[in-house]
Design a protein around this motif. Structure first.
Motif, PDB file in Angstrom:
ATOM      1  N   ARG A 610       3.491  -5.867   3.888  1.00  0.00           N
ATOM      2  CA  ARG A 610       2.290  -5.036   3.828  1.00  0.00           C
ATOM      3  C   ARG A 610       1.717  -4.804   5.215  1.00  0.00           C
ATOM      4  NH1 ARG A 610       0.632  -4.038  -1.155  1.00  0.00           N
ATOM      5  NH2 ARG A 610      -1.357  -3.236  -0.399  1.00  0.00           N
ATOM      6  N   THR A 611       1.070  -3.670   5.368  1.00  0.00           N
ATOM      7  CA  THR A 611       0.471  -3.351   6.659  1.00  0.00           C
ATOM      8  C   THR A 611      -0.893  -4.003   6.784  1.00  0.00           C
ATOM      9  OG1 THR A 611      -0.490  -1.345   5.747  1.00  0.00           O
ATOM     10  CG2 THR A 611       1.670  -1.147   6.799  1.00  0.00           C
ATOM     11  N   LEU A 612      -1.235  -4.391   7.990  1.00  0.00           N
ATOM     12  CA  LEU A 612      -2.520  -5.003   8.294  1.00  0.00           C
ATOM     13  C   LEU A 612      -3.059  -4.395   9.584  1.00  0.00           C
ATOM     14  CD1 LEU A 612      -1.558  -8.674   7.404  1.00  0.00           C
ATOM     15  CD2 LEU A 612      -3.413  -7.394   6.336  1.00  0.00           C
ATOM     16  N   PRO A 613      -4.354  -4.550   9.860  1.00  0.00           N
ATOM     17  CA  PRO A 613      -4.902  -3.958  11.095  1.00  0.00           C
ATOM     18  C   PRO A 613      -4.214  -4.456  12.360  1.00  0.00           C
ATOM     19  CG  PRO A 613      -6.655  -4.602   9.609  1.00  0.00           C
ATOM     20  CD  PRO A 613      -5.394  -5.154   9.026  1.00  0.00           C
ATOM     21  N   ALA A 614      -3.769  -5.700  12.357  1.00  0.00           N
ATOM     22  CA  ALA A 614      -3.077  -6.293  13.507  1.00  0.00           C
ATOM     23  C   ALA A 614      -2.179  -7.394  12.967  1.00  0.00           C
ATOM     24  CB  ALA A 614      -4.082  -6.853  14.517  1.00  0.00           C
ATOM     25  N   ALA A 686     -11.557  -4.159   8.333  1.00  0.00           N
ATOM     26  CA  ALA A 686     -11.366  -4.237   9.787  1.00  0.00           C
ATOM     27  C   ALA A 686     -10.973  -2.876  10.348  1.00  0.00           C
ATOM     28  CB  ALA A 686     -10.297  -5.271  10.130  1.00  0.00           C
ATOM     29  N   ARG A 687     -11.196  -2.720  11.628  1.00  0.00           N
ATOM     30  CA  ARG A 687     -10.773  -1.510  12.319  1.00  0.00           C
ATOM     31  C   ARG A 687      -9.307  -1.650  12.727  1.00  0.00           C
ATOM     32  NH1 ARG A 687     -16.155  -2.093  16.075  1.00  0.00           N
ATOM     33  NH2 ARG A 687     -17.654  -1.402  14.503  1.00  0.00           N
ATOM     34  N   TYR A 688      -8.608  -0.540  12.784  1.00  0.00           N
ATOM     35  CA  TYR A 688      -7.208  -0.587  13.186  1.00  0.00           C
ATOM     36  C   TYR A 688      -7.077  -1.227  14.572  1.00  0.00           C
ATOM     37  CZ  TYR A 688      -2.604   0.881  14.725  1.00  0.00           C
ATOM     38  OH  TYR A 688      -1.334   0.875  15.221  1.00  0.00           O
ATOM     39  N   GLY A 689      -6.179  -2.195  14.695  1.00  0.00           N
ATOM     40  CA  GLY A 689      -5.961  -2.889  15.965  1.00  0.00           C
ATOM     41  C   GLY A 689      -6.894  -4.055  16.189  1.00  0.00           C
ATOM     42  N   GLU A 690      -7.871  -4.257  15.296  1.00  0.00           N
ATOM     43  CA  GLU A 690      -8.844  -5.342  15.463  1.00  0.00           C
ATOM     44  C   GLU A 690      -8.257  -6.638  14.919  1.00  0.00           C
ATOM     45  OE1 GLU A 690     -13.630  -5.669  14.946  1.00  0.00           O
ATOM     46  OE2 GLU A 690     -12.516  -4.945  13.190  1.00  0.00           O
TER      47      GLU A 690
END
Length: 731
Positions: A610-614, A686-690
């Motif tokens: 699964r994808t996550l912000p970081a 969360a924000r992308y990359g955070e």
């Protein structure tokens, strides 16, 4: 297999290397340190404090005996290494201790330079380099009255200050025409001399000592002009020389010091050198900041991390000399540079001089008020145009002005690598009110003290009524930072807008939300795709794409932030082979180990793709017998007598963050639900990359804790994952 790492040298550079390595890869190395002094680690910058009233060695200790034990570091204190067997990969001490190594770091530091003056070996002539020298000076002060320091540089003035504190009459002899001639110009040196004379020091400048009088012990000095000076004690502080004897005897390449490349490697594989004993591109550094910069590079090299090469340091000193703040950076020689700015305030006793060459800033000197030191150092490093030197009077002190405009990522305390952002977070989170509290919490200003004015300004700015009001109103007045130049939306407003506009594809985001570039860029493309996925908006059957899924995916993976497998496991659960897993389990209890293995498998099945912000690092520990850094991972699960403890928001790299306890569950299945709920909240909000620790600090851990401890809300969070529900029947 755990590698054997041996460090020769228990000084500031050697210990800093160990600290950096422990932060990057705790448990990867079996670490042994050999220190020639029978002491734990201490700060040489603060040696003169040992000579102050009511002060002792304990006041300058940076790493007490317990630190070595707590970090699994074996210290041989008072053991001098005399031989390196390169073929056998062992080191040997003078007492016969042999220690094998896989990796060897030489951090042997430097030795005091003893000038070839007749009589320099007499009793009562000592150097000033380590704690033992301070103890000797203190003993002499009990019997004798007159002391003379040969050397008017920083080290000599520190020694003189210490002798004054011991109640001795102090003379300083210097062969140059003004004090600290390598760091200051005549004006700054004259200001410093005036202040020191008021404290009681007497100076003999442009004097060359040709003889030390006395039959068996020192009675006085003879100068080249024939004049004499009576004294009971002579302290030699004329400089240092790299300690290279061990390296030379072992066949390492030595010039002025041990020759190293941009990754601190010597000419012998597996052997590195760092600190004052190392020579990089023909230069060996004797100040703390360059040494620490070398240590950071070397630690990453040894831990197998990618790192930029060490390319040298701009020489600078930010110091507190006998109570006066002094800063010097870059090339200050008048014969090579022109004066760009000169400010002298005789009433306040402050002085500023900035040098330039071809309209670029090359060097700077500050005396009395060093608040501008960080910004000037940045200009020197960049070779900034002199136009940047113009400043405005805003009705506040210069320290406050500099503190306000300093970027948060900029280093405030070079000795301990503490940034402005770290100080501000400590002030805000821990409600710190004084410089001493900041020092105790962050170590900023704990070493040389040169950054203390800037730290004080940060404390004042942070506690001012306007700052407090601004902090309270921050959500309403916070500056919006767009995701990129393609849009005016920031990350939070972009997510809201995508939901409101019912965007299902990247093309719809571009057209409906008014992108300025139809193809987007490397910053927004992966962020848009991630938000479509994480918010459940994306129509997988739609064919319209921003630049095609393949291109978006490639861009995202190149960014290093969003990857298809965002979860990785560390520590015990990375051991290969089921047989090894369960053979280990007999030492801690098969049930606990089996639960840990099941827990890891379940989380991998749910979150492995699964994808996550970081990227997320997870540590699973089946018991206290197997500590695996649970507290310094994004998610940590640890078996305890009460059940499974779930932690979130830890971070092992700089800045280190300790994971927060979210809750305790009786069994592994409930622990998986809690961890899953934490990850789902992070994924949604969360924000992308955070990174996870950044998100928790921004939003408050209490919000996360209250959400996942609510059984209904937690089940809802976990139940919202189709992959999770599909996997519940497997195990």
């Amino acid at each position: 297999m755990v590698k054997k790492l041996v460090i020769v040298g228990n000084g500031m550079a050697g210990i800093k290397c160990v600290e950096e390595i422990l932060e990057l890869e705790p448990g990867q190395f079996q670490i042994t340190i050999f220190g020639a002094e029978p002491r734990p680690g201490y700060n040489r910058v603060l040696l003169s404090k040992m000579l102050q009233d009511k002060s002792s060695f304990e006041h300058i200790v940076t790493h007490d005996w317990a630190w070595y034990e707590e970090n699994g570091v074996r210290l041989y204190a008072g053991e001098r290494v005399c031989n390196i067997d390169i073929a056998a990969r062992t080191v040997e001490t003078e007492t016969g201790i042999k220690e094998p190594y896989d990796i060897l770091i030489l951090a042997t530091g430097s030795l005091p330079f003893i000038p070839p003056i007749p009589g320099a070996q007499k009793q009562g002539v000592i150097a000033f380099r380590d704690a033992s020298d301070c103890e000797t000076m203190a003993e002499y002060a009990k019997t004798y009255e007159k002391a003379t320091v040969i050397g008017g540089g920083l080290l000599g003035l520190e020694a003189a200050q210490g002798l004054l504190n011991l109640g001795m009459e102090v003379e300083v002899v210097h062969n140059a025409q003004y004090l600290m001639n390598r760091q200051l110009d005549r004006t700054a040196a004259a200001l410093l001399q005036r202040e020191l004379q008021q404290q009681g020091m007497r100076f003999h400048l442009a004097k060359k000592t040709v003889n030390i009088m006395g039959r068996n012990r020192v009675r006085g000095l003879v100068f080249s002009d024939g004049n004499r000076l009576e004294t009971d004690l002579v302290v030699l502080a004329v400089g240092i020389r790299p300690n290279t004897e061990l390296a030379e005897d072992s066949g390492l390449k030595v010039n002025h010091a041990i020759v190293v490349d941009d990754y601190m490697r010597t000419n012998i594989p597996g052997i590195y050198a760092v600190g004052e004993c190392a020579e990089h591109r023909g230069i060996s550094y004797g100040l703390v900041a360059p040494l620490y910069e070398q240590c950071k590079v070397l630690a990453k090299v040894i831990c197998g991390r990618e790192t930029a090469p060490y390319e040298g340091s701009i020489p600078y000193a930010q110091l507190k000399v006998a109570g006066m703040h002094v800063f010097s950076a870059g090339d200050i020689r008048e014969e090579r540079n022109e004066t760009a700015v000169m400010e002298y305030d005789g009433i306040r006793g402050t002085y500023k001089k900035v040098m330039m060459r071809n309209h670029a800033v090359t060097g700077a000197i500050l005396f009395g008020d060093t608040a501008e030191s960080n910004s000037l150092l940045g200009m020197v490093r960049r070779g900034a145009p002199t136009a940047e030197l113009t400043s405005q009077d805003r009705g506040v002190s210069r320290a406050e002005e500099e503190a306000a405009k300093l970027p948060e990522e900029e280093t405030v305390c070079a000795c301990n690598s503490v940034s402005k952002g770290a100080i501000l977070r400590a002030i805000t989170i821990d409600k710190l009110k004084t410089v001493e509290e900041v020092k105790n919490r962050t170590k900023a200003s704990a070493s040389c003290g040169g950054c203390r004015p800037l730290v004080a300004a940060l404390v004042k700015n942070a506690s001012s009524p306007s700052a407090i009001a601004g902090a309270v109103a921050a959500p309403a007045v916070q500056e919006v930072v767009p995701v990129c130049g393609c849009t005016h939306y920031d990350h939070d407003s972009l997510k809201t807008a995508m939901v409101t506009a019912r965007c299902q594809t990247p093309v719809e985001v571009v057209t409906r939300l008014g992108w300025t570039r139809q193809q987007g860029c490397e910053l927004c493309r992966p962020a848009v795709l991630y938000y479509l996925e994480s918010l459940g908006l994306r129509d997988r059957s739609a064919s319209g794409q921003l630049v095609g899924d393949v291109a978006i995916q490639a861009t995202a993976q190149r960014s290093g932030e969003w990857v298809s497998a965002s979860l990785r496991f560390t520590g015990l659960m990375d051991l290969n082979g089921e047989s090894q897993l369960f053979s280990e389990s007999f030492q801690i209890g098969g049930e606990a180990f089996a639960e840990a293995a099941w827990l890891k498998k379940r989380l991998s099945a749910v979150w492995g793709s699964r994808t996550l912000p970081a990227p997320i690092a997870v540590a699973v520990c089946p018991g206290p017998e197997y500590p695996r850094g649970v507290l310094v991972h994004d998610i940590g699960l640890s078996r305890s007598p009460a059940g499974w403890e779930v932690y979130a928001g830890g971070h092992a790299d700089h800045p280190v963050r300790q994971g927060r306890l979210i809750g305790v569950e009786e069994n592994a299945e409930e622990a998986v639900l809690m961890a899953t709920a934490c990850l789902q909240m992070y994924r949604y909000n969360a924000r992308y990359g955070e990174k996870m620790w950044e998100w928790i600090e921004r939003t408050d851990v209490l919000v996360l804790r209250e959400s996942v401890l609510d059984a209904t809300l937690r089940s809802g969070l976990a139940g919202n994952q189709r992959d999770y529900n599909a996997d519940r029947g497997t195990g």
